[in-house]
Write a protein that holds these residues in place. Structure first.
Motif, PDB file in Angstrom:
ATOM      1  N   GLN A   1       0.234  -4.213   6.193  1.00 42.52           N
ATOM      2  CA  GLN A   1       0.606  -3.638   5.121  1.00 42.52           C
ATOM      3  C   GLN A   1       0.320  -1.953   5.152  1.00 42.52           C
ATOM      4  O   GLN A   1       1.356  -1.156   4.815  1.00 42.52           O
ATOM      5  CB  GLN A   1       0.098  -4.304   3.707  1.00 42.52           C
ATOM      6  N   LEU A   2      -0.982  -1.803   5.377  1.00 38.98           N
ATOM      7  CA  LEU A   2      -1.384  -0.270   5.660  1.00 38.98           C
ATOM      8  C   LEU A   2      -0.519   0.416   6.652  1.00 38.98           C
ATOM      9  O   LEU A   2      -0.095   1.618   6.509  1.00 38.98           O
ATOM     10  CB  LEU A   2      -2.885  -0.298   5.807  1.00 38.98           C
ATOM     11  N   PHE A   3      -0.367  -0.186   7.633  1.00 39.07           N
ATOM     12  CA  PHE A   3       0.283   0.440   8.722  1.00 39.07           C
ATOM     13  C   PHE A   3       1.680   0.809   8.378  1.00 39.07           C
ATOM     14  O   PHE A   3       2.318   1.805   8.744  1.00 39.07           O
ATOM     15  CB  PHE A   3       0.456  -0.528   9.971  1.00 39.07           C
ATOM     16  N   SER A   4       2.468  -0.091   7.591  1.00 41.05           N
ATOM     17  CA  SER A   4       3.800   0.324   7.305  1.00 41.05           C
ATOM     18  C   SER A   4       3.867   1.208   6.100  1.00 41.05           C
ATOM     19  O   SER A   4       4.770   2.130   6.130  1.00 41.05           O
ATOM     20  CB  SER A   4       4.571  -1.178   6.897  1.00 41.05           C
ATOM     21  N   LEU A   5       2.862   1.084   5.280  1.00 42.58           N
ATOM     22  CA  LEU A   5       2.673   2.185   4.125  1.00 42.58           C
ATOM     23  C   LEU A   5       2.392   3.543   4.640  1.00 42.58           C
ATOM     24  O   LEU A   5       3.059   4.150   3.929  1.00 42.58           O
ATOM     25  CB  LEU A   5       1.251   1.954   3.292  1.00 42.58           C
ATOM     26  N   MET A   6       1.810   3.713   5.825  1.00 42.42           N
ATOM     27  CA  MET A   6       1.607   4.957   6.352  1.00 42.42           C
ATOM     28  C   MET A   6       2.765   5.652   6.576  1.00 42.42           C
ATOM     29  O   MET A   6       2.957   6.841   6.251  1.00 42.42           O
ATOM     30  CB  MET A   6       0.860   4.691   7.970  1.00 42.42           C
ATOM     31  N   ARG A   7       3.694   4.945   7.167  1.00 44.64           N
ATOM     32  CA  ARG A   7       5.175   5.759   7.531  1.00 44.64           C
ATOM     33  C   ARG A   7       6.082   5.730   6.294  1.00 44.64           C
ATOM     34  O   ARG A   7       6.550   6.963   5.943  1.00 44.64           O
ATOM     35  CB  ARG A   7       5.818   4.780   8.536  1.00 44.64           C
ATOM     36  N   LYS A   8       6.054   4.549   5.603  1.00 43.45           N
ATOM     37  CA  LYS A   8       7.055   4.617   4.474  1.00 43.45           C
ATOM     38  C   LYS A   8       6.392   5.518   3.177  1.00 43.45           C
ATOM     39  O   LYS A   8       7.347   6.227   2.742  1.00 43.45           O
ATOM     40  CB  LYS A   8       6.969   3.210   3.853  1.00 43.45           C
ATOM     41  N   LYS A   9       5.260   5.304   2.839  1.00 40.22           N
ATOM     42  CA  LYS A   9       5.011   6.125   1.574  1.00 40.22           C
ATOM     43  C   LYS A   9       4.391   7.560   1.888  1.00 40.22           C
ATOM     44  O   LYS A   9       4.800   8.362   1.138  1.00 40.22           O
ATOM     45  CB  LYS A   9       3.925   5.260   1.008  1.00 40.22           C
ATOM     46  N   TYR A  10       3.653   7.645   3.153  1.00 40.91           N
ATOM     47  CA  TYR A  10       3.133   8.933   3.526  1.00 40.91           C
ATOM     48  C   TYR A  10       3.671   9.820   4.466  1.00 40.91           C
ATOM     49  O   TYR A  10       3.331  10.785   4.827  1.00 40.91           O
ATOM     50  CB  TYR A  10       1.673   8.756   3.420  1.00 40.91           C
ATOM     51  N   ALA A  11       4.841   9.129   4.995  1.00 41.91           N
ATOM     52  CA  ALA A  11       5.739   9.829   5.899  1.00 41.91           C
ATOM     53  C   ALA A  11       4.869  10.205   7.015  1.00 41.91           C
ATOM     54  O   ALA A  11       4.945  11.367   7.887  1.00 41.91           O
ATOM     55  CB  ALA A  11       6.397  11.017   5.545  1.00 41.91           C
ATOM     56  N   ILE A  12       3.736   9.448   7.732  1.00 42.23           N
ATOM     57  CA  ILE A  12       2.931   9.880   8.853  1.00 42.23           C
ATOM     58  C   ILE A  12       3.274   8.911   9.881  1.00 42.23           C
ATOM     59  O   ILE A  12       3.208   7.499   9.686  1.00 42.23           O
ATOM     60  CB  ILE A  12       1.256   9.488   8.366  1.00 42.23           C
ATOM     61  N   ASN A  13       3.992   9.543  11.028  1.00 44.95           N
ATOM     62  CA  ASN A  13       4.117   8.696  11.985  1.00 44.95           C
ATOM     63  C   ASN A  13       3.023   8.230  12.806  1.00 44.95           C
ATOM     64  O   ASN A  13       1.934   9.125  13.194  1.00 44.95           O
ATOM     65  CB  ASN A  13       4.864   9.534  13.280  1.00 44.95           C
ATOM     66  N   PRO A  14       2.849   7.065  13.255  1.00 47.57           N
ATOM     67  CA  PRO A  14       1.626   6.592  13.848  1.00 47.57           C
ATOM     68  C   PRO A  14       1.615   7.120  15.192  1.00 47.57           C
ATOM     69  O   PRO A  14       2.298   7.477  15.731  1.00 47.57           O
ATOM     70  CB  PRO A  14       1.972   4.964  14.150  1.00 47.57           C
ATOM     71  N   THR A  15       0.126   7.496  15.450  1.00 51.79           N
ATOM     72  CA  THR A  15      -0.394   8.140  16.671  1.00 51.79           C
ATOM     73  C   THR A  15      -0.823   6.946  17.764  1.00 51.79           C
ATOM     74  O   THR A  15      -0.755   5.979  17.282  1.00 51.79           O
ATOM     75  CB  THR A  15      -0.999   9.251  16.434  1.00 51.79           C
ATOM     76  N   MET A  16      -1.175   7.508  18.856  1.00 53.96           N
ATOM     77  CA  MET A  16      -1.754   6.548  19.804  1.00 53.96           C
ATOM     78  C   MET A  16      -3.072   5.783  19.126  1.00 53.96           C
ATOM     79  O   MET A  16      -3.004   4.698  19.354  1.00 53.96           O
ATOM     80  CB  MET A  16      -2.287   7.309  21.058  1.00 53.96           C
ATOM     81  N   GLU A  17      -3.602   6.454  18.346  1.00 53.89           N
ATOM     82  CA  GLU A  17      -5.059   5.865  17.623  1.00 53.89           C
ATOM     83  C   GLU A  17      -4.536   4.740  16.690  1.00 53.89           C
ATOM     84  O   GLU A  17      -5.257   3.633  16.625  1.00 53.89           O
ATOM     85  CB  GLU A  17      -5.838   7.126  16.946  1.00 53.89           C
ATOM     86  N   HIS A  18      -3.529   5.039  16.064  1.00 51.23           N
ATOM     87  CA  HIS A  18      -3.107   4.009  15.042  1.00 51.23           C
ATOM     88  C   HIS A  18      -2.751   2.822  15.834  1.00 51.23           C
ATOM     89  O   HIS A  18      -3.015   1.782  15.387  1.00 51.23           O
ATOM     90  CB  HIS A  18      -1.918   4.519  14.292  1.00 51.23           C
ATOM     91  N   TYR A  19      -1.856   3.044  16.682  1.00 54.07           N
ATOM     92  CA  TYR A  19      -1.353   1.963  17.751  1.00 54.07           C
ATOM     93  C   TYR A  19      -2.472   1.179  18.176  1.00 54.07           C
ATOM     94  O   TYR A  19      -2.531  -0.182  18.281  1.00 54.07           O
ATOM     95  CB  TYR A  19      -0.326   2.127  18.644  1.00 54.07           C
ATOM     96  N   ALA A  20      -3.637   1.911  18.873  1.00 55.39           N
ATOM     97  CA  ALA A  20      -4.956   1.339  19.375  1.00 55.39           C
ATOM     98  C   ALA A  20      -5.349   0.512  18.096  1.00 55.39           C
ATOM     99  O   ALA A  20      -5.981  -0.709  18.580  1.00 55.39           O
ATOM    100  CB  ALA A  20      -5.950   2.424  20.004  1.00 55.39           C
ATOM    101  N   CYS A  21      -5.446   1.053  16.974  1.00 59.68           N
ATOM    102  CA  CYS A  21      -6.300   0.162  15.978  1.00 59.68           C
ATOM    103  C   CYS A  21      -5.533  -1.091  15.482  1.00 59.68           C
ATOM    104  O   CYS A  21      -5.853  -2.167  15.644  1.00 59.68           O
ATOM    105  CB  CYS A  21      -6.161   0.919  14.614  1.00 59.68           C
TER     106      CYS A  21
END
Ligand SMILES: Nc1ncnc2c1ncn2[C@@H]1O[C@H](COP(=O)(O)OP(=O)(O)O)[C@@H](O)[C@H]1O
Ligand SMILES: O=c1ccn([C@@H]2O[C@H](COP(=O)(O)OP(=O)(O)O)[C@@H](O)[C@H]2O)c(=O)[nH]1
Length: 828
Positions: free
Chosen positions: A664-684
């Protein structure tokens, strides 16, 4: 020790201003418009009290006791910052400061007849009987030569107010109310550290209740009387004072608009402020006059004179500087639309204000109103506009302004702004290209040019270019300039030459805090902790009090609980424990050492929080459910999480196996906060799935959902997960990618061998070692390491077993029969 030392200075404004004001005031008072416009005697008193003060001061005389006092009540809850702001008001506007609390405490200290009763009342957080307090205030007012009086912390109840009016026979002219959230007030009072009997949590709670029940009615009363000026008491002392200033400025800057705190009024004040910055008062006077004349001709930007809100039930309000700026820009737009020619100074002053307030939107509006030829011709305006664009990251617009300037080579200023803009955006090559272009075009660099160019050198990490700039520094005669040398020291350290950095540092004759902090940070960054401590000590020995930057650098650099505790004690004694960067660093260190109580306590009570604070507390709780609660709190507090927050919170989910929350948080990041996932997020995320044994999901995420090629952190997380959960097929894929990305990393081979070995596929171990891999030697080496490690592990295990056996045998012989039985019963 009592808090306030009220300055008895009676100067309301500087003498040059007062002479100007004196003139205008005299003419204003003689002007029938003020008399005619239903102004009562009371209003006149306000005017008189101020104007006569000013004119008398100009004549060298101080106020007289016969004069009607100009009274300002300063209200707000305990710890709302009344006293702190009063000090600034006294400094800036020359009032006499009477703190009711201080007067009462003086009675206690002097052991007067009422002293004991007052002490008991204060300890209980209650209100001292009105007549006692009012009499003390009355005495002070009567004995004061200054008729401009600030009464701080009084009246605290309706009864107080009525008693004051009865005994003193006057009402206040202005009432300032510092509006502060309760939590904030408690924090401030607890950290006030003045040894007051009532600054403890129990009494504070009582005081807050008393405030709410008894003081708020007084505040409402004055609000209805149109005398209340509510100030938002959250922010830095200076920010808050910027809201207070216009209230008093109204009596200083423009007699025609006394107490007319309309948006236009603020706008005018603001414009004057900006345009006068750094210029001579004379210029300011001229400008003020010009503005006044203009106001008679056109609507912009002055309001029509109208009855003062201090007299009618008009509720005045204060504005933030941004609101005031907005109002001026609107007026400006309206005036331009009407075809009114705007003074160049107004553009310059507005652009300056936009820059100070970092308000690019207003800047763009102002830009659209400046005639093109004026902009090209007037270097002052174009340079300010350029600087605004560059500082707000609008580098292309900045460069366009720069390209269109007729005389950009007259000074280094526009060049510096542009270099700085590029360097801030990380476009270091462009910044340096401009620096070298400057020389080609014959523009002389100044002391501000070099630090910007050196920052760019540090950014690209090319020491040779840094050395070339260093040579220019010496050639142009800035070799002894501490400001430039600080930047040089920083550049060398960032380019990896800590020895040269130290040499430059040693050559600075007059070191300042920046010099010390820069060397300290450099050592810490290079892991030279001993040298860092030496610099820290040197700083203190040279008489420099480590500032919050130094303290937070040391705290985060050493990450030692012992040092943290010592520094915490030190900052408490210095009263800077609530400095944002210090408390952030403390929260992080305490959390890292699992001292969650301390970390949470600090976090809870910190007076202000920024994104770093939230990130510190969340990542500090990286293995605890509590982190999710902090995340929720952060969202509800209105702070937007950033990329670091998401790395932290996704790691928490991974550690706790909270797959659904993580998703949920991963999708919230892009949808609500317009933050594109970086390498670190994918690693997480891979780590999250991997730890939960969801290897296929982890793999699919990499191959199907990543917008860019996965790097070592992502494949590494997958390989690790495969080794834990024994997935040979996907493990092989992850390992193959890793072998390509980081062929030197033996750990990857080890993990793959472990996967094969656990799966009983020892033939694959052999095959890998002898296979046609891109780097056979590396793999062979890995195999040897793997086997050696296995063997070592085996040996250690065997020794361990032998030791246990030995202890069993000999231990039992040595122990008594009872103990032996106990051990046997427990299966040992
Ligand atoms: N804007 C502010 N931000 C943080 N701390 C503040 C601010 N203003 C004042 N303080 C601190 O809060 C404490 C209470 O302020 P003080 O002016 O004594 O409040 P009051 O007079 O309203 O009781 C003091 O330690 C002061 O240094
Ligand atoms: O007019 C006043 C001012 C203060 N106090 C007492 O003095 C204490 C401290 O007041 P002060 O203004 O110094 O502190 P603050 O309330 O701002 O923390 C209050 O709680 C009251 O007990 C009072 O009784 N009457």
């Amino acid at each position: 020790m009592w808090r306030r030392v009220a300055s008895l200075s009676s100067s309301l404004i500087s003498s040059s201003n007062s002479s100007f004001l004196g003139q205008v005031l005299v003419s204003s008072f003689s002007a029938p418009i003020f008399i005619k416009k239903n102004q009562t005697a009371y209003r006149f008193n306000i005017w008189e009290s101020l104007t006569t003060g000013i004119s008398q001061q100009a004549n060298g005389a101080v106020g007289s006791k016969e004069r009607t006092p100009f009274i300002t009540f300063v209200l707000g809850g305990p710890g709302s910052g009344k006293g702190t702001q009063c000090i600034k008001i006294v400094e800036t506007f020359g009032f006499k400061h009477l703190s009711a609390g201080d007067l009462l405490r003086r009675e206690i200290a002097c052991n007067t007849a009422d002293g004991a009763m007052i002490l008991d009342t204060i300890k209980e957080g209650k209100i001292v009987p009105s007549e006692v307090t009012v009499k003390l205030i009355q005495k002070e007012i009567e004995s004061s030569d200054n008729h401009k009086i600030l009464i701080d912390g009084f009246p605290r109840s309706e009864e107080n107010r009525i008693a004051f009016e009865k005994i003193i026979g006057a009402e206040p002219n202005i009432v300032l109310f510092f509006d502060c959230p309760e939590e904030e007030m408690v924090k401030r009072v607890l950290s006030r550290n003045q040894g007051r009997v009532d600054d403890n949590i129990d009494t504070i709670r009582k005081r807050l209740k008393v405030f709410e029940a008894l003081n708020l009615p007084v505040i409402n009363y004055y609000s209805q009387r149109g005398k209340l000026y509510t100030i938002n008491a959250v922010g830095t002392v200076d920010e808050i004072f910027e809201q207070v200033r216009p209230v008093f400025n109204s009596f200083e800057s423009n007699p025609k608009m006394v107490a007319l705190l309309s948006p236009s009024f603020h706008s005018t004040t603001l414009t004057f402020h900006c345009s006068s910055k750094g210029k001579k008062n004379k210029r300011r006077e001229q400008l003020n006059r010009k503005q006044l004349q203009k106001s008679k001709r056109i609507a912009f930007p002055f309001p029509e004179s109208s009855p003062t809100p201090l007299l009618i039930n008009y509720k005045p309000f204060t504005q933030t500087r941004l609101q005031a700026l907005d109002a001026v820009v609107q007026d400006l737009e309206a005036s331009v639309e009407k075809g009114i020619k705007i003074d160049t100074e107004i553009f310059a002053s507005l652009l300056e204000t936009c820059y100070q307030l970092n308000s690019i939107d207003h800047g763009i509006k102002v830009h659209s109103l400046i005639p093109k030829t004026l902009l090209r011709r007037n270097t002052g305006i174009s340079s300010k506009l350029l600087r605004l664009y560059a500082s707000c990251g609008h580098i292309e617009s900045a460069h366009q302004v720069f390209d269109e300037m007729y005389k950009r080579n007259e000074s280094a200023f526009p060049w510096n702004s542009l270099i700085s803009g590029y360097a801030e955006l990380g476009q270091y090559e462009d910044a340096l290209a401009l620096y070298f272009q400057m020389e080609e075009e014959g523009v002389e660099p100044d002391r501000f040019t070099f630090p910007r160019a050196l920052k760019a050198c540090a950014g690209i990490g090319m020491i040779q270019i840094g050395e070339a700039v260093h040579r220019d520094v010496v050639r142009k005669g800035f070799g002894n300039d501490g400001f430039v040398l600080n930047a040089l020291c920083d550049m060398y350290a960032k380019c990896g030459d800590i020895v040269k950095a130290r040499r430059v540092f040693d050559s600075i004759i007059y070191k300042d805090m920046v010099s010390w902090n820069s060397m300290l940070t450099s050592y810490i960054r290079h892991g030279l902790l001993f040298e860092a401590l030496e610099v820290f000590r040197g700083m203190i020995e040279e008489g420099f009090d480590p500032d919050p930057v130094a303290i937070s650098t040391v705290l985060s650099g050493f990450s030692s609980l012992k040092i943290a505790a010592q520094i915490h004690g030190w900052v408490l004694r210095r009263g800077i424990e609530w400095n944002l960067s210090v408390v952030n660093a403390l929260v992080l260190v305490y959390s890292k050492h699992e001292k969650f109580d301390q970390a949470s306590w600090l976090f809870h009570w910190m007076p202000e929080r920024d994104i770093v604070s939230w990130n510190s507390i969340i990542s500090g709780h990286c293995k605890h459910q509590q982190a999710l609660k902090y995340f929720e709190q952060m969202e509800s507090s209105g702070t937007s999480p950033d990329t670091i927050t998401f790395v932290a919170i996704l790691s928490v989910c991974a550690h706790l196996g909270l797959v659904k929350d993580g998703e949920q948080l991963f999708s919230l990041m892009r949808k609500k906060y317009a933050i594109n996932p970086t390498m670190e997020h994918y690693a997480c995320m891979v780590n999250l799935y991997g730890r939960a044994g969801m290897i296929d999901e982890a793999y699919n995420l990499i191959v199907e959902r990543m917008e860019f090629d996965a790097g070592p952190t992502v494949w590494g997380a997958l390989l690790y997960a495969c080794s834990v959960h024994g997935n040979v097929d996907i493990g092989e894929i992850a390992a193959r990618n890793l072998f390509e990305l980081e062929p030197d990393n033996e750990h990857n081979f080890e993990l793959l061998m472990k996967i094969y070995s656990n799966a009983g596929r020892l033939e694959d171990v052999e095959r890998r070692a002898c296979g046609n891999s891109p780097d056979f030697t590396q793999q062979f080496k890995a195999l040897i390491i793997f086997n050696t490690n296995q063997t070592l592990r085996q040996v250690v295990q065997n020794i361990g077993i032998a030791l246990v056996d030995w202890f069993r045998t000999f231990g039992l012989i040595l122990l008594g029969a009872e103990s032996k039985k106990e051990l046997m019963d427990n299966g040992l």
